[in-house]
Motif scaffolding. Sequence first.
Motif, PDB file in Angstrom:
ATOM      1  N   LEU A  51       0.835  -1.208   0.000  1.00  0.00           N
ATOM      2  CA  LEU A  51       0.000   0.000   0.000  1.00  0.00           C
ATOM      3  C   LEU A  51       0.870   1.258   0.000  1.00  0.00           C
ATOM      4  CD1 LEU A  51      -2.851  -0.884   2.569  1.00  0.00           C
ATOM      5  CD2 LEU A  51      -3.113  -0.535   0.099  1.00  0.00           C
ATOM      6  N   ILE A  52       1.901   1.269   0.829  1.00  0.00           N
ATOM      7  CA  ILE A  52       2.780   2.438   0.926  1.00  0.00           C
ATOM      8  C   ILE A  52       3.600   2.601  -0.356  1.00  0.00           C
ATOM      9  CG2 ILE A  52       4.668   3.513   2.229  1.00  0.00           C
ATOM     10  CD1 ILE A  52       3.735   1.744   4.642  1.00  0.00           C
ATOM     11  N   ALA A  53       4.018   1.470  -0.949  1.00  0.00           N
ATOM     12  CA  ALA A  53       4.911   1.504  -2.113  1.00  0.00           C
ATOM     13  C   ALA A  53       4.205   1.820  -3.425  1.00  0.00           C
ATOM     14  CB  ALA A  53       5.633   0.161  -2.245  1.00  0.00           C
ATOM     15  N   GLN A  54       2.880   1.894  -3.391  1.00  0.00           N
ATOM     16  CA  GLN A  54       2.124   2.159  -4.627  1.00  0.00           C
ATOM     17  C   GLN A  54       2.652   3.398  -5.338  1.00  0.00           C
ATOM     18  OE1 GLN A  54      -2.064   2.449  -3.881  1.00  0.00           O
ATOM     19  NE2 GLN A  54      -2.408   0.263  -4.110  1.00  0.00           N
ATOM     20  N   GLY A  55       2.910   3.253  -6.627  1.00  0.00           N
ATOM     21  CA  GLY A  55       3.387   4.383  -7.417  1.00  0.00           C
ATOM     22  C   GLY A  55       4.894   4.574  -7.396  1.00  0.00           C
ATOM     23  N   MET A  56       5.610   3.704  -6.642  1.00  0.00           N
ATOM     24  CA  MET A  56       7.074   3.843  -6.559  1.00  0.00           C
ATOM     25  C   MET A  56       7.784   2.908  -7.537  1.00  0.00           C
ATOM     26  SD  MET A  56       7.356   4.263  -2.419  1.00  0.00           S
ATOM     27  CE  MET A  56       9.061   4.772  -2.357  1.00  0.00           C
ATOM     28  N   GLY A  57       7.002   2.261  -8.407  1.00  0.00           N
ATOM     29  CA  GLY A  57       7.600   1.396  -9.429  1.00  0.00           C
ATOM     30  C   GLY A  57       7.443  -0.071  -9.084  1.00  0.00           C
ATOM     31  N   ASP A 140      15.340   4.021   1.421  1.00  0.00           N
ATOM     32  CA  ASP A 140      13.905   4.050   1.093  1.00  0.00           C
ATOM     33  C   ASP A 140      13.222   2.743   1.495  1.00  0.00           C
ATOM     34  OD1 ASP A 140      14.001   6.599   0.075  1.00  0.00           O
ATOM     35  OD2 ASP A 140      14.055   5.976  -2.035  1.00  0.00           O
ATOM     36  N   LEU A 141      13.872   1.621   1.194  1.00  0.00           N
ATOM     37  CA  LEU A 141      13.302   0.315   1.515  1.00  0.00           C
ATOM     38  C   LEU A 141      13.195   0.126   3.030  1.00  0.00           C
ATOM     39  CD1 LEU A 141      12.322  -2.120  -0.153  1.00  0.00           C
ATOM     40  CD2 LEU A 141      14.606  -3.127   0.150  1.00  0.00           C
ATOM     41  N   LEU A 142      14.229   0.528   3.748  1.00  0.00           N
ATOM     42  CA  LEU A 142      14.222   0.406   5.202  1.00  0.00           C
ATOM     43  C   LEU A 142      13.136   1.286   5.822  1.00  0.00           C
ATOM     44  CD1 LEU A 142      15.316  -0.425   7.964  1.00  0.00           C
ATOM     45  CD2 LEU A 142      17.155   1.249   7.674  1.00  0.00           C
ATOM     46  N   ARG A 143      13.025   2.529   5.362  1.00  0.00           N
ATOM     47  CA  ARG A 143      12.000   3.424   5.912  1.00  0.00           C
ATOM     48  C   ARG A 143      10.595   2.891   5.635  1.00  0.00           C
ATOM     49  NH1 ARG A 143      15.743   7.677   4.015  1.00  0.00           N
ATOM     50  NH2 ARG A 143      16.700   8.578   5.881  1.00  0.00           N
ATOM     51  N   LEU A 144      10.402   2.349   4.443  1.00  0.00           N
ATOM     52  CA  LEU A 144       9.096   1.792   4.106  1.00  0.00           C
ATOM     53  C   LEU A 144       8.782   0.580   4.987  1.00  0.00           C
ATOM     54  CD1 LEU A 144       7.442   1.393   0.715  1.00  0.00           C
ATOM     55  CD2 LEU A 144       7.627  -0.627   2.155  1.00  0.00           C
ATOM     56  N   LEU A 145       9.767  -0.291   5.186  1.00  0.00           N
ATOM     57  CA  LEU A 145       9.562  -1.473   6.027  1.00  0.00           C
ATOM     58  C   LEU A 145       9.239  -1.069   7.465  1.00  0.00           C
ATOM     59  CD1 LEU A 145       9.606  -4.535   6.464  1.00  0.00           C
ATOM     60  CD2 LEU A 145      12.098  -4.399   6.710  1.00  0.00           C
ATOM     61  N   ASP A 147       7.800   1.704   8.443  1.00  0.00           N
ATOM     62  CA  ASP A 147       6.432   2.242   8.462  1.00  0.00           C
ATOM     63  C   ASP A 147       5.401   1.119   8.461  1.00  0.00           C
ATOM     64  OD1 ASP A 147       7.513   4.808   8.313  1.00  0.00           O
ATOM     65  OD2 ASP A 147       6.239   5.447   6.653  1.00  0.00           O
ATOM     66  N   ALA A 148       5.577   0.151   7.528  1.00  0.00           N
ATOM     67  CA  ALA A 148       4.609  -0.937   7.411  1.00  0.00           C
ATOM     68  C   ALA A 148       4.580  -1.780   8.681  1.00  0.00           C
ATOM     69  CB  ALA A 148       4.954  -1.808   6.197  1.00  0.00           C
ATOM     70  N   ASP A 217       8.239   9.014  13.918  1.00  0.00           N
ATOM     71  CA  ASP A 217       9.256   8.320  13.118  1.00  0.00           C
ATOM     72  C   ASP A 217       8.707   7.834  11.782  1.00  0.00           C
ATOM     73  OD1 ASP A 217      11.952   7.246  12.899  1.00  0.00           O
ATOM     74  OD2 ASP A 217      11.094   5.243  13.177  1.00  0.00           O
ATOM     75  N   ILE A 218       7.510   8.282  11.408  1.00  0.00           N
ATOM     76  CA  ILE A 218       6.889   7.845  10.151  1.00  0.00           C
ATOM     77  C   ILE A 218       7.501   8.626   8.980  1.00  0.00           C
ATOM     78  CG2 ILE A 218       4.701   7.828   8.876  1.00  0.00           C
ATOM     79  CD1 ILE A 218       5.069   5.578  10.985  1.00  0.00           C
ATOM     80  N   ASN A 219       7.647   7.935   7.846  1.00  0.00           N
ATOM     81  CA  ASN A 219       8.416   8.486   6.732  1.00  0.00           C
ATOM     82  C   ASN A 219       7.613   8.846   5.487  1.00  0.00           C
ATOM     83  OD1 ASN A 219      11.298   7.906   7.790  1.00  0.00           O
ATOM     84  ND2 ASN A 219      10.238   5.961   8.067  1.00  0.00           N
TER      85      ASN A 219
END
Length: 266
Positions: A51-57, A140-145, A147-148, A217-219
């Motif tokens: 859901l968070i990664a939508q639109g990031m490729g 980017d991957l770490l921040r997304l993980l 958050d999720a 701490d949300i990104n």
Amino acid sequence: MSDGVSLPDLTPLRDWFSSYCNSFRTADLEVQRNFDLKQEHTRNVCRDALLIAQGMGPRFEMLAEVAALCHDLGRFPQFRDYHTFKDSDSLNHAHLSAQVMKQHHLLDFLTDQERGCIEVAVRTHNAFQVPEGLPALTADLLRLLRDADKLDIWRVFTEYFNAPEAERASGAGLGFPDLPGCSAEPLAAVSAGNMVQLSTLKSLNDFKLLQVSWIYDINFAATFRLIRQRSVLEQFRAMLPRDREVLDVLAQVGRYLDEKLRDAAA
């Protein structure tokens, strides 16, 4: 890294994860409840990462799911061997997750760069802060993980707190006593706009404040929107004491969330 036309099929990895979870099955219902908790958590972190990664490729979305699927592999042997999810009383579950990932060669289908990114993301997803100096893709991957992971830990904890005691997964509360009020140090940290340190906690209410402080701490804008949609802050407000100092720091975090949502909408 370019988004290629063909993406790897993650079905074998998802199937492996199911088999891995099944390998820990036990007739002890109390222990199994904790394993079930982590299996469901992992599936939800995968969903939220996408859901968070939508639109990031599409390639990045695929990497986000792989990182999410692997991030808590260490939780299963941790609970089997130590009967706790508290790293300070056992071992660093994120480091163990990275070890399990390597032992089973789970990332062999990825490029060296992608494998390195996921290994760092999994190994450091539970660090107090994102390490400095990471390559952009890894960061980017770490921040997304992170958050999720937080999104679903909030669900796990609110369900734990609202469930009858006999139905609670024992590891979810990390063994903190259910005492009245909140301690001064966690309150001061949230008031200062900082995350609460685990080492300062004395009670279950302090643990709730620590989780509220994660909002600092949300990104990603998508994560802030999901926090609002899922009424995360409101649920914690309902679980915390109605003391003036507690209500004040909750109002402060609420203003921070409102500001981030305004920025995202601008």
